[in-house]
Write an enzyme that holds these catalytic residues in place. Structure first.
Site, PDB file in Angstrom:
ATOM      1  N   ASP A  79       0.834  -1.200   0.000  1.00 46.91           N
ATOM      2  CA  ASP A  79       0.000   0.000   0.000  1.00 46.91           C
ATOM      3  C   ASP A  79       0.873   1.256   0.000  1.00 46.91           C
ATOM      4  O   ASP A  79       1.939   1.278   0.622  1.00 46.91           O
ATOM      5  CB  ASP A  79      -0.889   0.030   1.246  1.00 46.91           C
ATOM      6  N   ARG A 111      -1.726  -0.726  -8.592  1.00 52.64           N
ATOM      7  CA  ARG A 111      -3.082  -0.354  -8.198  1.00 52.64           C
ATOM      8  C   ARG A 111      -3.150   1.172  -8.261  1.00 52.64           C
ATOM      9  O   ARG A 111      -2.389   1.858  -7.575  1.00 52.64           O
ATOM     10  CB  ARG A 111      -3.365  -0.842  -6.773  1.00 52.64           C
ATOM     11  N   LYS A 161      -7.101   7.449  -6.448  1.00 49.99           N
ATOM     12  CA  LYS A 161      -7.072   8.916  -6.427  1.00 49.99           C
ATOM     13  C   LYS A 161      -6.233   9.431  -5.266  1.00 49.99           C
ATOM     14  O   LYS A 161      -5.538  10.438  -5.400  1.00 49.99           O
ATOM     15  CB  LYS A 161      -8.497   9.463  -6.343  1.00 49.99           C
ATOM     16  N   HIS A 167     -14.673   3.851  -6.985  1.00 54.05           N
ATOM     17  CA  HIS A 167     -16.114   3.647  -6.846  1.00 54.05           C
ATOM     18  C   HIS A 167     -16.887   4.575  -7.769  1.00 54.05           C
ATOM     19  O   HIS A 167     -18.114   4.580  -7.763  1.00 54.05           O
ATOM     20  CB  HIS A 167     -16.545   3.913  -5.394  1.00 54.05           C
TER      21      HIS A 167
END
Length: 307
Positions: A133, A183, A186, A226
């Protein structure tokens, strides 16, 4: 105006060490159970099974960050190894996501690299993939440096990372990382205007720019959004440029836009859901509230329903 104040408040609270520590004792409250899949590995595996049964892939994320003791970092490393082993034993389809500050990055760089190697060794044994991450801007360059070290020095090809579109540097980073599974998001941290776009329109434009860059380079691309408008643009771009569906996937967070998740899967797109779990849930949940102020309503309902 309210949404800006709300976002800043929740981002500030997400990094409050005292509240993060206290939340471990509270259990899943304030509606967090709607977006966090329990506190144990068993809870998480059960959730993954249920999503897999619908045709949805997963990535498990054992929550935790900004660890400041070697003992905690070693415990987190061991827990991530156990999670990979549990995924393999259960035969579910799920990758693993890790935060390097949870593995001791702020304590000692080489200590963190050693812990990452232990996790990636376990992933190799179980034929799995690990996503590092991306955290706040202060950890951006060192994260990319360690990613390259893990791949080029230690030979791990089962590891990728995340690029955040709100950073000015994002496009150059994506070009530099050609060929590596990324990945693309935003961005969910509060960053200064000196390093990051502040305007939503500019962030959205840069997001599409880096998505197109990585897809056109032939690299595997995970589009984590999303936003149905972004998703529609990606679908059209892929069709117009003959980019095969095997080269990309859509990703969303557990508990969000479930109808859209299932719709994309039924259309034949690869759909992956990030499934966070663990007792260190507070910072993650506060950032989700910061991203979408409308989520505050269900958080308050969740809180009062437990009174």
């Amino acid at each position: 105006m309210f949404s800006t104040i709300s976002k800043n408040f929740f981002l500030y609270v997400s990094q409050h060490k005292g509240l993060n520590k206290a939340a471990r004792k509270w259990g899943l409250k304030f509606g967090a159970a709607q977006v966090v899949a329990g506190v144990t590995i068993d809870h998480a595996i059960q959730t993954v099974k249920e999503l897999n049964d619908k045709g949805i892939l997963c990535t498990l994320d054992h929550l935790g960050e900004f660890v400041n003791s070697t003992e905690e970092a070693l415990q987190a490393t061991e827990y991530n190894v156990r999670t990979l082993e549990a995924i393999g034993k259960a035969g579910v389809n799920s990758h693993l996501s890790v935060k390097m500050t949870q593995l001791g990055l702020d304590i000692d760089r080489e200590f963190c690299v050693k812990n990452m190697c232990q996790i990636l060794d376990a992933a190799k044994r179980t034929n799995n993939f690990v996503r590092i991450d991306m955290e706040d801007y202060a950890h951006c360059q060192i994260t990319l440096d360690i990613l390259r070290e893990l791949r080029e020095v230690y030979g791990f090809d089962n590891v990728g990372t995340v690029i955040q579109a709100y950073l000015y540097r994002a496009h150059n980073d994506v070009k530099d990382l050609k060929g590596i599974s990324l990945r693309l998001v935003k961005g969910a941290y509060k960053e200064e205007p000196a390093v990051a776009y502040q305007d939503k329109k500019e962030i959205d434009e840069n997001y599409m720019k880096i998505i197109k860059e990585h897809l056109q380079s032939g690299s595997y691309t995970a589009i984590a959004s999303h936003d149905h408008r972004i998703i529609a643009k990606v679908k059209k771009f892929a069709e117009d440029n003959d980019i095969p569906r095997t080269q990309f996937e859509f990703q969303m967070l557990y508990g969000f836009r479930e109808e859209l998740q299932e719709s994309l899967m039924k259309e034949g797109y690869k759909m992956r859901v990030y499934v966070p779990f663990g007792d260190d849930w507070f910072g993650y949940f506060m950032r989700r509230l910061a991203e979408r102020p409308q989520n505050v309503g269900f958080a308050l309902r969740g809180f009062f329903s437990k009174k």
